[in-house]
Scaffold this active site. Structure first.
Site, PDB file in Angstrom:
ATOM      1  N   PHE A  10       0.812  -1.207   0.000  1.00 52.03           N
ATOM      2  CA  PHE A  10       0.000   0.000   0.000  1.00 52.03           C
ATOM      3  C   PHE A  10       0.848   1.260   0.000  1.00 52.03           C
ATOM      4  O   PHE A  10       1.794   1.383   0.790  1.00 52.03           O
ATOM      5  CB  PHE A  10      -0.899   0.043   1.240  1.00 52.03           C
ATOM      6  N   ASP A  11       0.477   2.187  -0.842  1.00 50.83           N
ATOM      7  CA  ASP A  11       0.988   3.541  -0.738  1.00 50.83           C
ATOM      8  C   ASP A  11       0.371   4.126   0.536  1.00 50.83           C
ATOM      9  O   ASP A  11      -0.636   3.606   1.042  1.00 50.83           O
ATOM     10  CB  ASP A  11       0.561   4.332  -1.976  1.00 50.83           C
ATOM     11  N   LEU A  12       0.930   5.213   1.050  1.00 49.01           N
ATOM     12  CA  LEU A  12       0.396   5.816   2.274  1.00 49.01           C
ATOM     13  C   LEU A  12      -0.447   7.061   1.970  1.00 49.01           C
ATOM     14  O   LEU A  12      -1.675   7.051   2.128  1.00 49.01           O
ATOM     15  CB  LEU A  12       1.532   6.167   3.229  1.00 49.01           C
ATOM     16  N   ASP A  13       0.194   8.125   1.510  1.00 50.25           N
ATOM     17  CA  ASP A  13      -0.507   9.382   1.261  1.00 50.25           C
ATOM     18  C   ASP A  13      -1.515   9.251   0.123  1.00 50.25           C
ATOM     19  O   ASP A  13      -1.164   8.905  -1.002  1.00 50.25           O
ATOM     20  CB  ASP A  13       0.490  10.484   0.903  1.00 50.25           C
ATOM     21  N   ILE A 166      -0.847  -1.039  -4.483  1.00 51.46           N
ATOM     22  CA  ILE A 166      -2.093  -0.278  -4.444  1.00 51.46           C
ATOM     23  C   ILE A 166      -1.757   1.183  -4.139  1.00 51.46           C
ATOM     24  O   ILE A 166      -1.178   1.488  -3.093  1.00 51.46           O
ATOM     25  CB  ILE A 166      -3.047  -0.837  -3.366  1.00 51.46           C
TER      26      ILE A 166
END
Length: 220
Positions: A10-13, A166
């Protein structure tokens, strides 16, 4: 293709949290140090997602030296205040719990410095869902998304063909392709469907819940 996926990066921002206030205010603070004023914070939304150094060069027209200084100014405000001007995207905790229960391994792959990413996940109670958090270094190295994804794969002995990236920006999609990883672009962050499609996203989700639905169907 999703049927072979066991690991989710997963990306964060813009994917797990909405960091708009903290990032735009901190970017504005940095720009102000160079005499650049901002009429409205929304002008700085393009800074959300890509590596900051690159954005100061490409969006603010800074020299490499000034861009490095701007990152330092940004962090002066961000590490104290901006990091907490954030919010969890609605439905994300439920999604992560559901995916964990389905047996997926969850990881974070972000261009944000690892130390900041870990603090955000801890502060908002999301850290327990993830096996590993991979980000950039404070010295600016490993800031490209492909480098981060490769690092997460290597550190956890993950097979590219069994992983799914993602994220909400083209950098997530391009980085995944460079590593031989499938990508799922999300439109509830800061990237548009057009941006994600043009970058070559393998899949696109328009709602948080849709991520779980797609992966659940693939397992059937």
């Amino acid at each position: 293709m999703l049927s072979s996926v066991t690991s989710l990066l997963f990306d964060l921002d813009g994917t797990l949290t909405d960091p708009k206030e903290g990032i735009t205010r901190s970017v504005e603070y940095a720009l102000n140090q160079f005499g650049q004023t901002v009429a409205h914070p929304d002008e700085l939304i393009p800074y959300i997602g890509p590596p900051l150094y690159d954005s100061f060069v490409e969006l603010a027209g800074m020299s490499t030296e000034d861009a490095q200084k701007a990152v330092g100014y940004y962090r002066e405000r961000y590490r104290v205040t901006g990091i907490y001007e954030n919010r969890i995207i609605s439905g994300v905790p439920e999604l992560l719990a559901n995916l964990s229960n389905m047996g997926f391994g969850l990881y974070v792959a972000t261009s944000k410095p690892t130390v900041f990413a870990e603090e955000i996940l801890r502060y908002y109670g999301l850290d327990g869902f993830f096996k590993f958090v991979g980000g950039s270094n404070l010295d600016g190295t490993r800031s490209k998304k492909a480098e981060v994804i490769a690092y997460v794969l290597e550190q956890n002995a993950l097979k590219p063909e069994e992983a799914l990236m993602i994220g909400d920006r083209k950098h997530d999609i391009i980085g995944a392709a460079a590593c031989g990883v499938l990508s799922l672009g999300v439109t509830f962050g800061y990237g548009t469907e057009a941006e994600l499609s043009a970058a070559g996203a393998d899949f696109i989700a328009y709602r948080v819940e849709e991520i779980g639905e797609m992966l659940s169907l693939a397992k059937c």
